[in-house]
Design an enzyme around this catalytic site. Structure first.
Site, PDB file in Angstrom:
ATOM      1  N   SER A  62      24.478  -3.000  -4.099  1.00  0.00           N
ATOM      2  CA  SER A  62      23.647  -3.569  -4.629  1.00  0.00           C
ATOM      3  C   SER A  62      23.016  -3.031  -6.009  1.00  0.00           C
ATOM      4  O   SER A  62      23.826  -2.616  -7.252  1.00  0.00           O
ATOM      5  CB  SER A  62      23.148  -4.682  -4.368  1.00  0.00           C
ATOM      6  OG  SER A  62      22.745  -5.858  -4.707  1.00  0.00           O
ATOM      7  N   ASN A 115      15.165 -13.576  -6.652  1.00  0.00           N
ATOM      8  CA  ASN A 115      15.954 -12.986  -8.035  1.00  0.00           C
ATOM      9  C   ASN A 115      17.726 -12.755  -7.497  1.00  0.00           C
ATOM     10  O   ASN A 115      18.031 -12.516  -8.301  1.00  0.00           O
ATOM     11  CB  ASN A 115      16.064 -11.832  -6.523  1.00  0.00           C
ATOM     12  CG  ASN A 115      16.992 -12.794  -5.191  1.00  0.00           C
ATOM     13  OD1 ASN A 115      18.005 -13.277  -5.420  1.00  0.00           O
ATOM     14  ND2 ASN A 115      16.899 -11.479  -4.412  1.00  0.00           N
ATOM     15  N   PRO A 165       7.267  -8.198   6.303  1.00  0.00           N
ATOM     16  CA  PRO A 165       8.227  -7.066   6.010  1.00  0.00           C
ATOM     17  C   PRO A 165       8.902  -6.856   5.299  1.00  0.00           C
ATOM     18  O   PRO A 165       9.669  -7.774   5.489  1.00  0.00           O
ATOM     19  CB  PRO A 165       7.400  -5.860   7.197  1.00  0.00           C
ATOM     20  CG  PRO A 165       7.758  -7.495   8.202  1.00  0.00           C
ATOM     21  CD  PRO A 165       6.913  -9.089   7.710  1.00  0.00           C
ATOM     22  N   THR A 195      15.303  -4.635   2.989  1.00  0.00           N
ATOM     23  CA  THR A 195      15.204  -3.355   2.725  1.00  0.00           C
ATOM     24  C   THR A 195      14.655  -1.700   2.364  1.00  0.00           C
ATOM     25  O   THR A 195      15.586  -0.717   2.284  1.00  0.00           O
ATOM     26  CB  THR A 195      16.210  -3.767   1.976  1.00  0.00           C
ATOM     27  OG1 THR A 195      15.162  -3.758   0.711  1.00  0.00           O
ATOM     28  CG2 THR A 195      16.897  -4.905   1.847  1.00  0.00           C
TER      29      THR A 195
HETATM   30  C1  16G Z   1      19.171  -7.948   0.659  1.00  0.00           C
HETATM   31  C2  16G Z   1      19.311  -9.947   0.785  1.00  0.00           C
HETATM   32  C3  16G Z   1      18.791 -10.961   0.128  1.00  0.00           C
HETATM   33  C4  16G Z   1      17.565 -10.850  -0.365  1.00  0.00           C
HETATM   34  C5  16G Z   1      16.549  -8.999  -0.210  1.00  0.00           C
HETATM   35  C6  16G Z   1      15.328  -8.935   0.473  1.00  0.00           C
HETATM   36  C7  16G Z   1      21.596 -10.502   1.470  1.00  0.00           C
HETATM   37  C8  16G Z   1      22.784 -10.618   0.946  1.00  0.00           C
HETATM   38  N1  16G Z   1      20.751 -10.059   0.585  1.00  0.00           N
HETATM   39  O1  16G Z   1      19.484  -8.211  -0.363  1.00  0.00           O
HETATM   40  O2  16G Z   1      18.855 -11.938   0.055  1.00  0.00           O
HETATM   41  O3  16G Z   1      16.697 -10.689  -0.990  1.00  0.00           O
HETATM   42  O4  16G Z   1      17.270  -8.545   1.062  1.00  0.00           O
HETATM   43  O5  16G Z   1      14.813  -7.236   0.633  1.00  0.00           O
HETATM   44  O6  16G Z   1      20.570 -11.211   2.566  1.00  0.00           O
HETATM   45  P1  16G Z   1      13.604  -6.855   1.229  1.00  0.00           P
HETATM   46  O7  16G Z   1      13.604  -7.700   2.553  1.00  0.00           O
HETATM   47  O8  16G Z   1      13.612  -5.581   0.944  1.00  0.00           O
HETATM   48  O9  16G Z   1      12.460  -7.823   0.507  1.00  0.00           O
HETATM   49 MG    MG Z   2      24.357  -7.360  -4.835  1.00  0.00          MG
END
Ligand code: 16G
Ligand code: MG
Length: 546
Positions: free
Chosen positions: A68, A375, A502, A505
Site C-alpha cells: 500500500s 485516511n 496501539p 501496522t
Molecule cells: C491498515 C488498514 C487501515 C487502517 C490502518 C491503520 C485495512 C485494509 N487497512 O492500513 O484500514 O486505517 O491499517 O494503521 O484494513 P495503524 O493501525 O498503524 O494506525
Molecule cells: Mg492502500
C-alpha cells in the site's frame, strides 16, 4: 492428501526456506514488512490460500501482493475472501501460525488447519493473484504461485492490478449479478458507463468544472487511471502526475498528503484547482486544493463520507422506497464531521475500531451503509434488499418523474461503486458525480462544516500491547490510571477529545487529540503522549511535537 502436504513442505524447504527473521503477525493489512523477508511468507500464504479456497468448496480466493502506502523497499500480502471481503478473522490466526512455523513444522501446521476446518481434499481451489508495481512484487508473486501449485490449486494471475480491482474480480467470479465480467475491461466498462449515464450530456454544471489534477503516488493507481481515461472520453479531464516515473509513495500519494498535511511533490500548484491523491495500491483517495496563500485544504475521508451521505440521503428521500441509510466512522473521524452527520444530516452514525474489516462489517447492517476512514479508505454498500428494491423500482415507468429519476440515479450509483472495498478510482467517479450534480466547486464542498484542529503523535513503548482499549478504541482500560489522566487533560480544553491505541501496522502507539484551537490540540496531544510514555513504559526520547 499426505502426498500433497509432503510435496508442499519439501518444496518449501528447498525453494523458500524460512529466513532468519522475527515472528510476523497477520494484522489489519495482512503481512507487511521488508520485501527481502517475505519470499517464504508468500510461499506459505499460497499454501494457505488453497486451503481457504477448498474450505469454501472451490470458491475463488484473492491473494494480493502490496504494501500500500509503505516505502518502496517494503512489500506485503493479504488474502481476499469469496465475496471480495477481507479474510475471515478466525483464519488470520492460521495465517500467523503458518507463517511463523519452522520448516520442519510446516507439514503438521498445514494438517492441523485442514483438520480444524474439515477441509475436503477433493474440492478444487482457485486463487486469483494480483500485485502492485513494486520491484519486489514479481518474485514474490512467483513464490505465492509455487505455493498454490504444489498444493494442487489453480492460479488466475491478474498481474499488476490495484487492490480493489482484485477484490472486485474475486467477488465477480463467485457471484452472479451486480458485478461485471472479472476482467479489467469488464470493470472499467461497467463503472464508466454508469458514470457517463449519471453525468448526462453536460460535463459542466454551475461552479463544477470537469477537470482534476491526479496524483498517482507513482504506483498502480496512476497506471490504471491512464486506462480508465480511455473509457471516460470527454466526460472528465484528468491530468496525471506522479504517474510512475518517480519513486513509489515518495513525497506523494494520499497517505503523505493526509499525514504530512502538505501538497504532494510533483503536482503543479494551481491555485484553487481540484486535486486528488491516491495511495500506492489505489484503495484510498483524498481531495485537496491550495489557496491564494499556498495553504493546503485537505478534504479527507470524513469529508468524502459527509458529501456522499448528504447526496444519497436526498435521493433516498425522493425515491420513497423506505430505505435506511447509515454511516460508519472510526475514532479518528473529526468531531465536526460526526456532529454534522448527526445534527445536520440527522443520519445514524456508528463508531468502530480502526481497520476496514470493522467498518465494512458494521456498514452491512444498513440498507445503504457508507463507511470511510479519515485516511480516505471507504465505500458505499447496498444490501441485497436495497439493491432489489432499487433495481425493480427503476423499471416502473408509471412512477412520478422525480421519484423515478432519483431511483434510477441510485441504480446507476450501484453500478459505479465498487462495494467490495474502498476503491480510489470508483470513489473518484462517485465524488465527481456528486459535485457535478450539486454544481459545486471544491470550496463549496468544504463549506459544509469546519474541521476541529487536531494532532497525531507516535509513542514508542517497550511493548505496545500494554495499551488496551475499549469503546471502539476511544477509551483505554490499561495501563491503570491512564484514562483518568486523559480525562483530566481533555476537561481543560474546549471541544477536547483524545485517545490512544496501539498501531496495527507499526511497533508504536498512536495518540490523537482534537480541540478548539491548534495550540490546544497540540498541547492535549503532547500531554496524553507524555502520560502514555510515563505510565506505559516509553522508550527513546520523550514525546515532542514534530
Ligand atoms: C491498515 C488498514 C487501515 C487502517 C490502518 C491503520 C485495512 C485494509 N487497512 O492500513 O484500514 O486505517 O491499517 O494503521 O484494513 P495503524 O493501525 O498503524 O494506525
Ligand atoms: Mg492502500
Amino acid at each position: 492428501m499426505a502426498k500433497v502436504l509432503d510435496n508442499a513442505s519439501k518444496l518449501g524447504l528447498e525453494k523458500y526456506p524460512r529466513q532468519e527473521s522475527r515472528d510476523i503477525l497477520y494484522g489489519t493489512a495482512g503481512f507487511r514488512t521488508r520485501a527481502e523477508n517475505l519470499p517464504h511468507i508468500l510461499y506459505r500464504v499460497g499454501l494457505l490460500a488453497v486451503l481457504r479456497s477448498k474450505s469454501k468448496r472451490g470458491a475463488a480466493i484473492g491473494l494480493m501482493i502490496t504494501a500500500s502506502h509503505n516505502p518502496e523497499p517494503d512489500n506485503g500480502v493479504k488474502l481476499i475472501d469469496p465475496f471480495g471481503e477481507m479474510l475471515q478473522q478466525s483464519w488470520e490466526k492460521f495465517a500467523t501460525r503458518l507463517a511463523n512455523a519452522s520448516d520442519t513444522e510446516l507439514y503438521s501446521v498445514l494438517l492441523a488447519i485442514a483438520e480444524a476446518e474439515s477441509i475436503d481434499w477433493e474440492a478444487r481451489a482457485l486463487i486469483c493473484v494480483g500485485q502492485d508495481t513494486r520491484p519486489s512484487s514479481p518474485d514474490l508473486a512467483q513464490a505465492a504461485i509455487t505455493g498454490i501449485t504444489v498444493m494442487g490449486g489453480e492460479v488466475k494471475d491478474y498481474g499488476v492490478v490495484t487492490t480493489p480491482m482484485l477484490h472486485y474480480f474475486v467477488a465477480s467470479i463467485n457471484t452472479d449479478g451486480i458485478y461485471a465480467e472479472a476482467t479489467e475491461d469488464g470493470y472499467f466498462k461497467k463503472m464508466t458507463t454508469a458514470f457517463k449515464k449519471l453525468r448526462g450530456d453536460k460535463p459542466s454544471n454551475g461552479n463544477y468544472v470537469p477537470s482534476i489534477l491526479f496524483d498517482g503516488a507513482n504506483g498502480v493507481g496512476a497506471l490504471k487511471m491512464k486506462v480508465c481515461l480511455s473509457y471516460l472520453g470527454d466526460s472528465l479531464q484528468v491530468q496525471l502526475y506522479n504517474d510512475g516515473n518517480g519513486k513509489l509513495n515518495h513525497l506523494c500519494g494520499a497517505d503523505y498528503v493526509k499525514v504530512q498535511q502538505c501538497a504532494p511533490h510533483g503536482v503543479p500548484r494551481i491555485t484553487n484547482a481540484r486535486c486528488v491523491s491516491v495511495d500506492g495500491d489505489a484503495d484510498r483517495i483524498v481531495y485537496y486544493y491550495t489557496d491564494e496563500c499556498d495553504k493546503l485544504h485537505l478534504l479527507d475521508g470524513d469529508r468524502i463520507a459527509t458529501l456522499v451521505a448528504d447526496y444519497l440521503m436526498e435521493l433516498v428521500q425522493k425515491s420513497n422506497l423506505g430505505l435506511q441509510l447509515g454511516l460508519v466512522q472510526t475514532a479518528y473521524a473529526n468531531g465536526s464531521s460526526t456532529n454534522y452527520i448527526s445534527k445536520t444530516l440527522k443520519a445514524p452514525v456508528a463508531c468502530v475500531p480502526t481497520g476496514v474489516k470493522h467498518l465494512h462489517q458494521k456498514a452491512l447492517e444498513y440498507d445503504i451503509g457508507i463507511y470511510f476512514e479519515a485516511n480516505g479508505h471507504g465505500t458505499v454498500i447496498f444490501s441485497d434488499f436495497a439493491t432489489k428494491r432499487i433495481c425493480c423500482a427503476a423499471e416502473e415507468p408509471s412512477l412520478p418523474k422525480k421519484q423515478l429519476c432519483a431511483i434510477r440515479t441510485l441504480a446507476a450509483i450501484i453500478e459505479a461503486i465498487n462495494q467490495t472495498v474502498g476503491d480510489a478510482i470508483s470513489d473518484l467517479l462517485i465524488l465527481e458525480t456528486v459535485l457535478h450534480a450539486r454544481g459545486w466547486s471544491i470550496q463549496d464542498w468544504e463549506a459544509a462544516y469546519t474541521d476541529l484542529p487536531n494532532r497525531q503523535l507516535k509513542v514508542t513503548l517497550k511493548d505496545r500491547r500494554v495499551i488496551e482499549t475499549t469503546d471502539a478504541e476511544r477509551k483505554s482500560v490499561a495501563p491503570p490510571g491512564l484514562q483518568d489522566q486523559i480525562n483530566l487533560f481533555v476537561r481543560n480544553v474546549p471541544n477536547g477529545r483524545a485517545f490512544v491505541r496501539p498501531s496495527g501496522t507499526e511497533d508504536i502507539v498512536r495518540v490523537y487529540a482534537e480541540a478548539d484551537t491548534q495550540a490546544n490540540a497540540d498541547q492535549l496531544a503532547l500531554q496524553v503522549a507524555s502520560a502514555v510514555y510515563q505510565l506505559a513504559g516509553g522508550v527513546g526520547s520523550p514525546p515532542a511535537l514534530e
